[in-house]
Design an enzyme around this catalytic site. Structure first.
Site, PDB file in Angstrom:
ATOM      1  N   GLY A   1      -2.916   4.611  -3.642  1.00 44.82           N
ATOM      2  CA  GLY A   1      -3.091   3.433  -4.472  1.00 44.82           C
ATOM      3  C   GLY A   1      -2.233   3.367  -5.719  1.00 44.82           C
ATOM      4  O   GLY A   1      -2.051   2.291  -6.279  1.00 44.82           O
TER       5      GLY A   1
ATOM      6  N   LEU B   1      -3.795   3.952   1.670  1.00 41.72           N
ATOM      7  CA  LEU B   1      -4.073   4.280   3.058  1.00 41.72           C
ATOM      8  C   LEU B   1      -5.266   5.208   3.214  1.00 41.72           C
ATOM      9  O   LEU B   1      -6.035   5.093   4.167  1.00 41.72           O
ATOM     10  CB  LEU B   1      -2.819   4.918   3.690  1.00 41.72           C
ATOM     11  CG  LEU B   1      -2.819   5.140   5.187  1.00 41.72           C
ATOM     12  CD1 LEU B   1      -3.046   3.836   5.953  1.00 41.72           C
ATOM     13  CD2 LEU B   1      -1.526   5.789   5.633  1.00 41.72           C
TER      14      LEU B   1
ATOM     15  N   TYR C   1       0.828  -1.199   0.000  1.00 41.27           N
ATOM     16  CA  TYR C   1       0.000   0.000   0.000  1.00 41.27           C
ATOM     17  C   TYR C   1       0.864   1.251   0.000  1.00 41.27           C
ATOM     18  O   TYR C   1       2.039   1.223   0.361  1.00 41.27           O
ATOM     19  CB  TYR C   1      -0.989   0.019   1.167  1.00 41.27           C
ATOM     20  CG  TYR C   1      -0.382   0.339   2.516  1.00 41.27           C
ATOM     21  CD1 TYR C   1      -0.338   1.657   2.986  1.00 41.27           C
ATOM     22  CD2 TYR C   1       0.119  -0.663   3.326  1.00 41.27           C
ATOM     23  CE1 TYR C   1       0.206   1.953   4.223  1.00 41.27           C
ATOM     24  CE2 TYR C   1       0.653  -0.376   4.559  1.00 41.27           C
ATOM     25  CZ  TYR C   1       0.704   0.934   5.002  1.00 41.27           C
ATOM     26  OH  TYR C   1       1.247   1.219   6.233  1.00 41.27           O
ATOM     27  N   CYS C   2       0.245   2.340  -0.426  1.00 40.72           N
ATOM     28  CA  CYS C   2       0.848   3.669  -0.403  1.00 40.72           C
ATOM     29  C   CYS C   2      -0.220   4.616   0.121  1.00 40.72           C
ATOM     30  O   CYS C   2      -1.133   4.187   0.817  1.00 40.72           O
ATOM     31  CB  CYS C   2       1.334   4.066  -1.797  1.00 40.72           C
ATOM     32  SG  CYS C   2      -0.005   4.187  -3.009  1.00 40.72           S
ATOM     33  N   ALA C   3      -0.152   5.870  -0.231  1.00 42.02           N
ATOM     34  CA  ALA C   3      -1.146   6.830   0.258  1.00 42.02           C
ATOM     35  C   ALA C   3      -2.466   6.710  -0.495  1.00 42.02           C
ATOM     36  O   ALA C   3      -3.529   6.634   0.111  1.00 42.02           O
ATOM     37  CB  ALA C   3      -0.612   8.254   0.160  1.00 42.02           C
TER      38      ALA C   3
END
Length: 112
Positions: free
Chosen positions: A81, A106, A77-79
């Site tokens: 997608g 996230l 995951y990242c901020a």
């Protein structure tokens, strides 16, 4: 943060090649390595419980340290997608066979 059109196209192409899961589905993956691919400062500001930090900038060089087995279940995951989708695509190219990305990153997880 504003993303360029080229970046968004690249992320969309990666998204077509990977598996994405909804944030709620993460609860069904307790055995998975939860991999946060954001930058260190982003990770330090907050991350999902149990996440391992490995930024996209060093992903290819260091993934073997946290996931030596290519069949390790990995949820990236990242901020938002996009970087997560790119990271999942990269991991698949490296031979990892059980990789998923959190759809919406996230932000989507926090919105639930």
């Amino acid at each position: 943060m504003s993303h360029s059109e080229d970046f968004l196209k690249l992320a969309a192409a990666a998204r077509a090649r990977i598996r994405e899961i909804q944030p709620a589905d993460l609860r069904e993956k307790p055995e998975a390595l939860l991999l946060d691919v954001r930058e260190r400062e982003e990770f330090e500001q907050g991350h999902l419980e149990g996440a391992t930090h490995l930024s996209r900038g060093v992903l290819e060089m260091r993934i073997h340290e946290v996931a030596p087995e290519k069949d390790t279940p990995i949820v990236v995951y990242c901020a938002g997608g996009n970087r997560g989708a790119l990271a999942a695509d990269t991991l698949q190219q490296l031979g990892y066979t059980n990789v998923m990305s959190i759809c919406g990153g996230l932000k989507a997880f926090d919105a639930e």
